[in-house]
Each structure stands twice: as structure tokens, then as C-alpha cells.
Design a protein around this motif. Structure first.
Motif, PDB file in Angstrom:
ATOM      1  N   GLY A  78       0.828  -1.201   0.000  1.00  3.87           N
ATOM      2  CA  GLY A  78       0.000   0.000   0.000  1.00  3.87           C
ATOM      3  C   GLY A  78       0.858   1.245   0.000  1.00  3.87           C
TER       4      GLY A  78
ATOM      5  N   ALA B 267       1.550   3.806  -2.088  1.00  2.00           N
ATOM      6  CA  ALA B 267       1.226   5.136  -2.614  1.00  2.00           C
ATOM      7  C   ALA B 267       0.907   6.097  -1.454  1.00  2.00           C
ATOM      8  CB  ALA B 267       0.037   5.043  -3.570  1.00  2.00           C
TER       9      ALA B 267
ATOM     10  N   ASP C 133       1.171  -1.416  -4.728  1.00  2.21           N
ATOM     11  CA  ASP C 133      -0.103  -0.719  -4.559  1.00  2.21           C
ATOM     12  C   ASP C 133      -0.960  -0.942  -5.801  1.00  2.21           C
ATOM     13  OD1 ASP C 133      -0.810   1.917  -2.466  1.00  2.21           O
ATOM     14  OD2 ASP C 133      -2.177   1.459  -4.112  1.00  2.21           O
ATOM     15  N   ARG C 134      -2.274  -0.899  -5.598  1.00  7.28           N
ATOM     16  CA  ARG C 134      -3.178  -0.986  -6.748  1.00  7.28           C
ATOM     17  C   ARG C 134      -3.172   0.305  -7.546  1.00  7.28           C
ATOM     18  NH1 ARG C 134      -8.590  -3.326  -4.008  1.00  7.28           N
ATOM     19  NH2 ARG C 134      -7.915  -1.870  -2.413  1.00  7.28           N
ATOM     20  N   GLN C 135      -2.780   1.401  -6.898  1.00  5.19           N
ATOM     21  CA  GLN C 135      -2.654   2.670  -7.600  1.00  5.19           C
ATOM     22  C   GLN C 135      -1.255   2.801  -8.204  1.00  5.19           C
ATOM     23  OE1 GLN C 135      -3.902   6.144  -5.297  1.00  5.19           O
ATOM     24  NE2 GLN C 135      -4.706   4.771  -3.728  1.00  5.19           N
TER      25      GLN C 135
ATOM     26  N   ARG D 210       2.511  -2.875  -9.415  1.00  3.24           N
ATOM     27  CA  ARG D 210       1.120  -2.430  -9.364  1.00  3.24           C
ATOM     28  C   ARG D 210       0.201  -3.648  -9.332  1.00  3.24           C
ATOM     29  NH1 ARG D 210      -1.667   2.306 -13.142  1.00  3.24           N
ATOM     30  NH2 ARG D 210      -3.633   2.432 -11.972  1.00  3.24           N
TER      31      ARG D 210
ATOM     32  N   ASP E 298      -2.851  -6.015  -6.541  1.00  3.42           N
ATOM     33  CA  ASP E 298      -3.427  -6.331  -5.236  1.00  3.42           C
ATOM     34  C   ASP E 298      -2.460  -7.228  -4.478  1.00  3.42           C
ATOM     35  OD1 ASP E 298      -4.891  -7.482  -3.087  1.00  3.42           O
ATOM     36  OD2 ASP E 298      -6.768  -7.151  -4.152  1.00  3.42           O
TER      37      ASP E 298
ATOM     38  N   SER F  33       3.519  -2.112   6.243  1.00  2.12           N
ATOM     39  CA  SER F  33       2.184  -1.746   5.784  1.00  2.12           C
ATOM     40  C   SER F  33       1.689  -0.540   6.574  1.00  2.12           C
ATOM     41  CB  SER F  33       1.200  -2.909   5.965  1.00  2.12           C
ATOM     42  OG  SER F  33      -0.126  -2.460   5.714  1.00  2.12           O
TER      43      SER F  33
ATOM     44  N   MET G 134      -1.189   0.809   5.514  1.00  2.00           N
ATOM     45  CA  MET G 134      -2.530   0.862   4.942  1.00  2.00           C
ATOM     46  C   MET G 134      -3.585   1.149   6.013  1.00  2.00           C
ATOM     47  SD  MET G 134      -2.537  -2.226   2.171  1.00  2.00           S
ATOM     48  CE  MET G 134      -2.239  -3.479   3.419  1.00  2.00           C
TER      49      MET G 134
END
Length: 264
Positions: free
Chosen positions: A44, A46, A68-70, A86, A88, A118, A120
Motif C-alpha cells: 500500500g 502510494a 499498490d493498486r494505484q 502495481r 493487489d 504496511s 494501509m
């Protein structure tokens, strides 16, 4: 000036992408997570504030992977230390890509990573119990990734909101590490319930504290303890002689060896 404004302004002045960079600095100073040449995975990641701090502290011989997914804007171009994945974090394909980046597969004594981080947090609802439960779920996901990627002796740190499920979460993480502690960085907002669980020195031993196993004493060490092997993992056993076969109780487990004594 409020603590929030102080760290926000410092981040702007010192070129960090987020005020959370100071949380990682303080976690590292408190718990010794980062170091020259270490391999670090930031889940996570970003917008990249933790990546900046990690890259500074592992140096040119280290590797930092931001997941990160972003999309994460690169810290510099080219950047020899930081890699970006990039996807999940819970997907096997994402974990496979991380392994490819760091150059190793999970083996008998763990994976190729020294530290999993993490920071997140869930999308906040304003309902405290719900936000706490969601933060615990994120830590459990990060913990699953950590146990898959961490090497023997590796470290794990993750943000969670304080609440009723915290003790159960710690209890589930503790058997995989030498110890777990709670750390509350000064850079966290005064009003925040956030804290960080820092789990140190991952245990990949085939035995656990309190377990009774049968062993054969193969040799006697310099300190007088017997030396036995369990799946090529070393046990130091007090009060025994070479050649004995007996049941021993494991007292203390370290990442690369354990201490035991004859079972009564």
C-alpha cells in the motif's frame, strides 16, 4: 502550531510526499527495521513517502519494492534502489512479481525479503468499531503476505487502529516471530487511535516453544550443551551426553537455533 501542521510543513520543506514519512523514521529509530543493504517490501505504498525513507536507509546496496493498486510516481528516473509493483497484494500474481523483483523464492527457511511494511488504512466510515475491524482485516492480509515473503529473522510492521480485536490479532502474529510490540510514533496525530504492531525476527524453525520432540545428541558444543538436529535445524540441549536419544522440551526459539532441555 499543531503537531499535524508541524509534520505536514516539514514534509513539504524536506521533500517527502507525505507526513507519514516521519512515522517510518520514528518506527525505524525505535525498532530497528531498516538498515544498509536490506530488502524491503512496502504494501500500500502510494503516494511513496515510506518508499523515500526506506530507500534512504537501505542505501544503494538495498532494494525497496512498493506495492499498490494505484500507480506510484517514480521517486527518480532512473532509480536503482526502488522498484514498483502495481497490483493487489493478496493476489498470487502480485506476490510472484515481487519475488521476481527481489530475486528469490520461498524456501525451507522463508523467502527473500528482510522487512515487510504496511501503512494501509481502511476508508473511514466514522463508526469506530467498524473502522477498527477493517484495519485489523488489512493487517491480517499484510501478515499473510509477510509470512510468504519474509526470510528467517525478518521483520514485519503494520498500522492498526486500537480496539477490542487488537489482542487477538497480536496473539495470531506472535507465534511467527520472536516478539511483537506496540509502537505509537510521535508523528501520529494526537487524536488518532492508530498504532503500529512491530513483529521482530521471523521464526521459520520446525519447532516451537513448549513442544516436546525426540532427538539424538550428535555432538557436544563448546559451552557443554548437546547439539541435536530437527530437519537440519539446530537444538542446543542442556545436561545430556553425545549419542543419547531422548525427548526434549523446547524452551526458547531463535530464527536459526533453539534451546531445549530433557523432558521430565
Amino acid at each position: 502550531m499543531s503537531r499535524k501542521d508541524d509534520y505536514y510543513n516539514r514534509a513539504k520543506q524536506e521533500g517527502y510526499r507525505a507526513r507519514s514519512a516521519y512515522k517510518l523514521q520514528q518506527l525505524d529509530e525505535t525498532a530497528g527495521l531498516l538498515g544498509e543493504g536490506r530488502t524491503v517490501v512496502d504494501l500500500g505504498a502510494a503516494p511513496g513517502g515510506w518508499l523515500q525513507v526506506a530507500a534512504e536507509r537501505v542505501g544503494e546496496r538495498g532494494t525497496v519494492v512498493g506495492v499498490d493498486r494505484q500507480r506510484i510516481d517514480p521517486l527518480s528516473d532512473p532509480d536503482p534502489t526502488v522498484e514498483y509493483v502495481r497490483g493487489d497484494m493478496t493476489d498470487d500474481s502480485t506476490k510472484d512479481e515481487v519475488r521476481e523483483v527481489v530475486g528469490g523464492d520461498a524456501g525451507e527457511r522463508g523467502g527473500p525479503v528482510d522487512v515487510v511494511l504496511s501503512d494501509m488504512a481502511p476508508n473511514m466510515t466514522g463508526e469506530y468499531d467498524l473502522d477498527h475491524a477493517r484495519s485489523v482485516h488489512l493487517v491480517r492480509q499484510a501478515f499473510e503476505v509477510a509470512t510468504d515473503l519474509l526470510s528467517s529473522g525478518g521483520d514485519f510492521a503494520a498500522k492498526v487502529f486500537d480496539g477490542q480485536d487488537l489482542d487477538d490479532l497480536k496473539a495470531d502474529i506472535e507465534p511467527e516471530f520472536e516478539y511483537v510490540r506496540e509502537v505509537r510514533p510521535d508523528a501520529s496525530r494526537d487524536s488518532s487511535s492508530e498504532l503500529y504492531l512491530v513483529a521482530k525476527h521471523r521464526l521459520t524453525a520446525p519447532v516451537r516453544e513448549g513442544e516436546v520432540v525426540e532427538v539424538t545428541i550428535e555432538d557436544i558444543g563448546e559451552e557443554g550443551d548437546g547439539i541435536a538436529k530437527v530437519e537440519n535445524f539446530t537444538l542446543f540441549v542442556s545436561g545430556v551426553e553425545k549419542g543419547e536419544t531422548l525427548e526434549v522440551r523446547v524452551d526458547d526459539v531463535k530464527p536459526r537455533y533453539a534451546f531445549a532441555q530433557p523432558a521430565e
